[in-house]
Write an enzyme that holds these catalytic residues in place. Structure first.
Site, short mmCIF file in Angstrom:
data_model
loop_
_atom_site.label_atom_id
_atom_site.label_comp_id
_atom_site.label_asym_id
_atom_site.label_seq_id
_atom_site.Cartn_x
_atom_site.Cartn_y
_atom_site.Cartn_z
N GLN A 4 7.89 37.58 81.54
CA GLN A 4 8.05 38.80 82.34
C GLN A 4 9.39 39.46 82.03
O GLN A 4 10.43 38.87 82.27
CB GLN A 4 7.97 38.44 83.82
CG GLN A 4 8.07 39.60 84.79
CD GLN A 4 7.99 39.13 86.23
OE1 GLN A 4 8.56 38.12 86.60
NE2 GLN A 4 7.25 39.86 87.06
N GLY A 5 9.36 40.68 81.52
CA GLY A 5 10.58 41.41 81.17
C GLY A 5 10.96 42.43 82.22
O GLY A 5 10.75 43.64 82.04
N TYR A 6 11.50 41.95 83.34
CA TYR A 6 11.89 42.83 84.44
C TYR A 6 13.42 42.89 84.58
O TYR A 6 14.05 43.90 84.35
CB TYR A 6 11.28 42.34 85.76
CG TYR A 6 9.87 42.80 86.05
CD1 TYR A 6 9.06 43.34 85.06
CD2 TYR A 6 9.33 42.65 87.32
CE1 TYR A 6 7.75 43.74 85.35
CE2 TYR A 6 8.03 43.04 87.61
CZ TYR A 6 7.24 43.58 86.62
OH TYR A 6 5.96 43.98 86.92
N SER A 7 14.04 41.78 85.00
CA SER A 7 15.46 41.76 85.35
C SER A 7 16.35 42.12 84.16
O SER A 7 16.05 41.76 83.02
CB SER A 7 15.86 40.39 85.89
OG SER A 7 15.18 40.09 87.08
N SER A 20 11.96 33.81 82.28
CA SER A 20 11.42 32.45 82.24
C SER A 20 10.47 32.27 81.07
O SER A 20 9.57 33.10 80.84
CB SER A 20 10.67 32.13 83.55
OG SER A 20 11.54 32.22 84.66
N GLU A 54 2.10 37.92 92.81
CA GLU A 54 3.00 36.79 92.53
C GLU A 54 2.88 35.66 93.53
O GLU A 54 3.14 34.51 93.21
CB GLU A 54 4.45 37.28 92.48
CG GLU A 54 5.41 36.32 91.84
CD GLU A 54 6.70 36.98 91.42
OE1 GLU A 54 7.38 36.42 90.55
OE2 GLU A 54 7.04 38.05 91.95
N SER A 62 15.38 37.84 95.37
CA SER A 62 16.43 37.08 96.02
C SER A 62 16.26 37.11 97.54
O SER A 62 15.59 37.97 98.11
CB SER A 62 17.81 37.64 95.65
OG SER A 62 17.99 38.92 96.23
N GLU A 116 18.37 37.99 99.71
CA GLU A 116 18.91 39.24 100.24
C GLU A 116 17.87 40.36 100.18
O GLU A 116 17.70 41.13 101.14
CB GLU A 116 20.17 39.64 99.47
CG GLU A 116 21.38 38.75 99.72
CD GLU A 116 21.28 37.41 99.02
OE1 GLU A 116 22.05 36.50 99.38
OE2 GLU A 116 20.43 37.26 98.12
#
Length: 381
Positions: free
Chosen positions: A122-125, A157, A240, A363, A365
């Site tokens: 997964q190419g998100y962050s 990951s 997810e 996260s 938060e």
């Protein structure tokens, strides 16, 4: 024979012979274990029709109900079957392709996922965005019938073993936030992609940095229309947290039992403070299961609500506390590695890796903000 009995019988029969050594391998903080045998096991599951259970039959699934999927994940965990190497493909990109892809994309990408032949990441962050998904700066432009991608992703990951990556990239120059993003499907094995492992506190490297330097993918490899990437990305995040959550809790119960066993061996169970923490942890684990069942009920009704964010916040914070408790009951022996150069025991690894639980997949938060704003109606901070 009930479905649970069928699953239990099949696992008992096939987790033997060459696959007996795969029992218990893999999982968070241990993804380096037995990748080859786990990949072979993934393909055995695919051959037997035990992958992608909830997918429509026309795409190779069983159209299993949520309750049936829960039964599979619970029995799979109880059998100590190896952690799945294809879970990102089956649980995230697969449902996204089914719901948002073209028929041609479904024919191309779904069969290899179901058979365990292609793995995904997964190419998100990104380094400058973190959990702020709308802040991505990776860019892509169309050139000669291909998307040309430039940028960096982080905390990706299993990128080091993935064949494909679904990448959220900015495709409209000058666009900001959630506008002008596209959801691209990018092959990993090409000159324009570099993967650099990130060494964690556990000494292992299942997270990675991924650099795109003129990487290419076909113009047709965009899910949804160009510029609609935000909508598709949000749909992926909605898949997810599903039926596998209850299977995950079987693993939590096993970890908790190990902590109690260690507390008895070291004498920590005689400490009234630690004994109180052990009881509190057990109570919270029961609450976690009840909350997960409530979430499954809302998902069955097709109305995922705030329980999804509550569940992730709850289990990740609980698991981190369990890691701290695991370290406490070991006493002084928990401060020394089991062997050179840095061989950790299960409880030490639990303590160190559980620090990541409250960060990845949204996260704590971010989860608190979602609950505050969407559930409680509080103003944005």
């Amino acid at each position: 024979m009930t479905l649970r009995e069928e699953i239990r019988s099949w696992l008992a029969e096939h987790l033997s012979g060459e696959f007996s050594a795969a029992r218990g391998l893999g999982g968070p903080g241990r993804e380096h274990e037995g990748h080859d045998i786990r990949l072979a096991w993934e393909r055995r599951l695919g051959e037997a029709g035990w992958t992608c259970l909830g997918w429509p039959k026309e795409y190779g699934g069983r159209e299993a109900t949520l309750e049936e999927q829960v039964a599979f994940h619970e029995e799979y965990a109880r059998a100590a079957a190896p952690a799945r190497v294809g879970h990102i493909g089956e649980g995230l990109i697969g449902p996204t392709v089914i719901d948002h892809g073209t028929e041609e994309q479904r024919r191309r990408f779904l069969p290899p996922i179901r058979r365990g032949e292609e793995l995904w990441c997964q190419g998100y962050s990104e380094p400058g965005a973190g959990s702020d998904l709308a802040g991505v700066q990776t860019r892509a432009r169309l050139q000669d019938g291909e998307w040309v991608i430039t940028g960096q992703k982080v905390w990706t990951s299993l990128a080091h073993v993935a064949d494909w990556c679904f990448v959220l990239a900015r495709t409209e120059p000058g666009s900001q936030r959630h506008r002008g993003l596209s959801y691209l499907l990018v092959p990993m094995d090409q000159p324009g992609v570099e993967v650099r492992p990130i060494v964690q506190m556990t000494g292992t490297s299942e997270f990675n940095e991924v650099f795109f330097d003129g990487a290419r993918t076909a113009a047709a490899n965009v899910l949804g229309a160009p510029g609609e990437g935000w909508r598709v990305a949000m749909a992926t995040l909605g898949y997810e947290r599903g039926a596998s959550t209850l299977g995950q809790q079987i693993g939590f119960q096993r970890e908790y039992a190990k902590v109690v066993e260690t507390a008895r061996r070291t004498g920590a169970a005689q400490d009234p403070v630690l004994r109180d923490r052990l009881v509190q942890s057990w109570l919270e684990l029961q609450i976690m299961r009840l909350n997960a069942l409530r979430t499954m009920t809302s998902l069955s009704a097709g109305e995922p609500g705030p329980e999804v964010s509550i569940g992730k916040l709850y289990w990740s914070e609980w698991h981190r506390r369990l890691g701290e408790l695991a370290q406490a009951v070991q006493g002084r022996e928990g401060l020394v590695a089991d062997g050179p150069p840095y061989e950790l025991n299960d409880l030490q690894r639990l303590y160190l890796f559980s620090r990541a639980d409250t960060i990845y997949a949204g996260s704590s938060e971010i989860q608190r903000n979602i609950i505050a704003e969407r559930t409680l109606g509080l103003p944005k901070g």
